[in-house]
Scaffold this motif. Structure first.
Motif, mmCIF file in Angstrom:
data_model
loop_
_atom_site.group_PDB
_atom_site.id
_atom_site.type_symbol
_atom_site.label_atom_id
_atom_site.label_comp_id
_atom_site.label_asym_id
_atom_site.label_seq_id
_atom_site.Cartn_x
_atom_site.Cartn_y
_atom_site.Cartn_z
ATOM 1 N N THR A 1 0.855 -1.193 0.000
ATOM 2 C CA THR A 1 0.000 0.000 0.000
ATOM 3 C C THR A 1 0.890 1.242 0.000
ATOM 4 N N GLU B 1 0.112 5.711 -0.091
ATOM 5 C CA GLU B 1 -0.851 6.805 -0.266
ATOM 6 C C GLU B 1 -0.137 8.150 -0.200
ATOM 7 N N ILE C 1 -4.916 10.574 1.820
ATOM 8 C CA ILE C 1 -5.122 9.916 3.118
ATOM 9 C C ILE C 1 -6.342 10.483 3.826
ATOM 10 N N ARG D 1 -10.011 8.139 9.227
ATOM 11 C CA ARG D 1 -9.923 6.669 9.127
ATOM 12 C C ARG D 1 -8.635 6.175 9.776
ATOM 13 N N ALA D 2 -7.536 6.860 9.536
ATOM 14 C CA ALA D 2 -6.253 6.441 10.116
ATOM 15 C C ALA D 2 -6.276 6.594 11.637
ATOM 16 N N ALA E 1 -8.230 3.740 12.958
ATOM 17 C CA ALA E 1 -7.426 2.506 12.858
ATOM 18 C C ALA E 1 -6.392 2.471 13.981
HETATM 19 P P1 ATP Z 1 -8.145 0.288 7.928
HETATM 20 O O1 ATP Z 1 -8.276 -0.513 9.220
HETATM 21 O O2 ATP Z 1 -8.574 1.706 8.083
HETATM 22 O O3 ATP Z 1 -8.745 -0.413 6.728
HETATM 23 P P2 ATP Z 1 -5.579 -0.809 7.253
HETATM 24 O O4 ATP Z 1 -4.219 -0.432 7.753
HETATM 25 O O5 ATP Z 1 -6.090 -2.145 7.670
HETATM 26 O O6 ATP Z 1 -6.568 0.382 7.645
HETATM 27 P P3 ATP Z 1 -4.609 -1.515 4.691
HETATM 28 O O7 ATP Z 1 -4.960 -2.971 4.681
HETATM 29 O O8 ATP Z 1 -3.192 -1.151 4.969
HETATM 30 O O9 ATP Z 1 -5.593 -0.735 5.678
HETATM 31 O O10 ATP Z 1 -5.026 -0.849 3.287
HETATM 32 C C1 ATP Z 1 -6.189 -1.255 2.563
HETATM 33 C C2 ATP Z 1 -6.453 -0.228 1.474
HETATM 34 O O11 ATP Z 1 -6.980 0.968 2.060
HETATM 35 C C3 ATP Z 1 -5.205 0.214 0.707
HETATM 36 O O12 ATP Z 1 -5.582 0.468 -0.633
HETATM 37 C C4 ATP Z 1 -4.786 1.506 1.403
HETATM 38 O O13 ATP Z 1 -4.089 2.355 0.493
HETATM 39 C C5 ATP Z 1 -6.138 2.084 1.800
HETATM 40 N N1 ATP Z 1 -6.114 2.863 3.057
HETATM 41 C C6 ATP Z 1 -5.962 2.383 4.307
HETATM 42 N N2 ATP Z 1 -6.069 3.361 5.220
HETATM 43 C C7 ATP Z 1 -6.277 4.500 4.531
HETATM 44 C C8 ATP Z 1 -6.461 5.877 4.900
HETATM 45 N N3 ATP Z 1 -6.455 6.274 6.185
HETATM 46 N N4 ATP Z 1 -6.664 6.798 3.926
HETATM 47 C C9 ATP Z 1 -6.676 6.402 2.624
HETATM 48 N N5 ATP Z 1 -6.513 5.129 2.203
HETATM 49 C C10 ATP Z 1 -6.303 4.186 3.140
#
Ligand code: ATP
Length: 137
Positions: A83, A85, A90, A94-95, A98
């Protein structure tokens, strides 16, 4: 272009960056790596962190990145990441959510439980928050 190095950042979903840079910093597996045009060839693993580069206008560009490989050639840096971004892509809220989920999951884990998934999720979230707030390396 003289004194510039091409930078490409690609994920399974898309080409996130295709640009020229005067300097690049990437999160290698053993620490941050600074790359200038003409750098010796190498291949390194990428961990969770920030890619920073100075573009042809001299503006600093930041990305959050997680896992993959980088190939460095004297005139090109290619990053293949799970991944990646740009700051503008971003979703900060959401971040932050998370990060909170990951912190709660680590805190409430019973002794001896494997918390590596939550730890990695926390690192990804912290990197995204840093980049969204433009506090990366
Ligand atoms: P979440 O729990 O919010 O889904 P994550 O760390 O589990 O976060 P990833 O599995 O790393 O997410 O990423 C899944 C997809 O979502 C990827 O395409 C990544 O670029 C995108 N993504 C994850 N978090 C964000 C964010 N805060 N803003 C934009 N895109 C995000």
């Amino acid at each position: 272009m003289a004194n510039m190095i091409k930078i490409e950042v690609v994920t399974p979903e898309k080409r996130v960056v295709d640009d020229q840079a005067s300097e690049v910093t990437i999160p290698g597996a053993t620490g941050y790596l600074g790359i200038l045009p003409g750098h010796a060839p190498l291949i390194t693993e990428i961990s969770v962190g920030e890619i920073a580069y100075k573009d042809s206008q001299g503006a600093r560009q930041l990305l959050a990145v997680a896992w993959g490989f980088a190939e460095v050639l004297p005139d090109k840096v290619t990053v293949l990441a799970e991944t990646a971004e740009k700051a503008t892509d971003i979703d900060l809220e959401r971040a932050q959510q998370a990060r909170q989920r990951a912190e709660e999951s680590i805190k409430s884990a019973a002794t001896g439980t494997d918390t590596s998934d939550a730890t990695n999720a926390l690192k990804r979230a912290e990197s995204r928050i840093k980049v969204a707030k433009d506090e990366g390396k």
